[in-house]
Design an enzyme around this catalytic site. Sequence first.
Site, mmCIF file in Angstrom:
data_model
loop_
_atom_site.group_PDB
_atom_site.id
_atom_site.type_symbol
_atom_site.label_atom_id
_atom_site.label_comp_id
_atom_site.label_asym_id
_atom_site.label_seq_id
_atom_site.Cartn_x
_atom_site.Cartn_y
_atom_site.Cartn_z
ATOM 1 N N ASP A 1 1.092 -1.260 0.009
ATOM 2 C CA ASP A 1 0.007 -0.036 -0.075
ATOM 3 C C ASP A 1 0.845 1.267 0.053
ATOM 4 O O ASP A 1 2.226 0.900 0.342
ATOM 5 C CB ASP A 1 -0.907 -0.078 1.304
ATOM 6 C CG ASP A 1 -1.556 1.262 1.446
ATOM 7 O OD1 ASP A 1 -2.284 1.698 0.442
ATOM 8 O OD2 ASP A 1 -1.612 1.776 2.553
ATOM 9 N N ASP B 1 0.083 5.110 0.897
ATOM 10 C CA ASP B 1 -0.112 5.957 1.898
ATOM 11 C C ASP B 1 -0.317 5.524 3.516
ATOM 12 O O ASP B 1 -1.151 4.583 3.657
ATOM 13 C CB ASP B 1 -1.522 6.852 1.857
ATOM 14 C CG ASP B 1 -1.862 7.450 0.609
ATOM 15 O OD1 ASP B 1 -0.732 8.552 0.282
ATOM 16 O OD2 ASP B 1 -2.667 7.378 -0.398
#
Length: 215
Positions: free
Chosen positions: A8, A10
């Site tokens: 991922d 952020d």
Amino acid sequence: MIRGLIFDLDGVIVSTEKNHFLSWKKIASSLGVVFTEKENESLKGINRRDSLNIILELANIRLSEVKINHLLNKKNELYKYSLRNLNKLDILDGVEDLLLEAKNKNILLAIGSSSKNASFILEKLKLTNYFNVIIDGTMVTKHKPSPEVFEKAANFMNLSPKECIVFEDSASGVSAAKEGGFKVIGVGNENIKLIADVYLNSMKEFNLSDYESVV
Ligand code: BG6
Ligand code: MG
């Protein structure tokens, strides 16, 4: 064998979750909604439009499509402005060392992010070239907690979910990875400690050699 790592963006590679939070807080306060870290937790990993829908539900208000699009653009302007000085120094501890180590061991690398700004951010961090594939919010029809973003990343790398590890900081992302049959390592967000397969306070606690012979 683990042959691929899916990150991922952020909150895992860079701490831009706080920039998302502060930008949404401004939008929420313009709508008269109290928006704290607590409310923000349910937005993590969720795409832009779905995030605004959650805020509108908190506010119990309905808006026209025109007004909704205006707020989405405004939020993204605030967010991107807050990233104007983003650079390599903002990469979270342990991330680039892991990318380098994995590359040297011929382990494939992917991004699986809900953000439409993923490529923009990776360019600023000068990390783009590490990744074999970047799947972002512009490339999926179903967003986290759907596993589509991770499935697309694994498919592109020609790997099965069992051959990959997903790194996530959000509850929606952990659910997405689990739903897709991926092993998921939660990182940097104590709220996901109990739902991730393994939890780390920081990426620098991750030891790739612990997983190299995991079948
Ligand atoms: C996710 C973030 O990575 O991307 C969410 O966790 C954010 O907080 C989502 O809303 C969408 O990002 P963007 O950059 O397309 O608005
Ligand atoms: Mg995240």
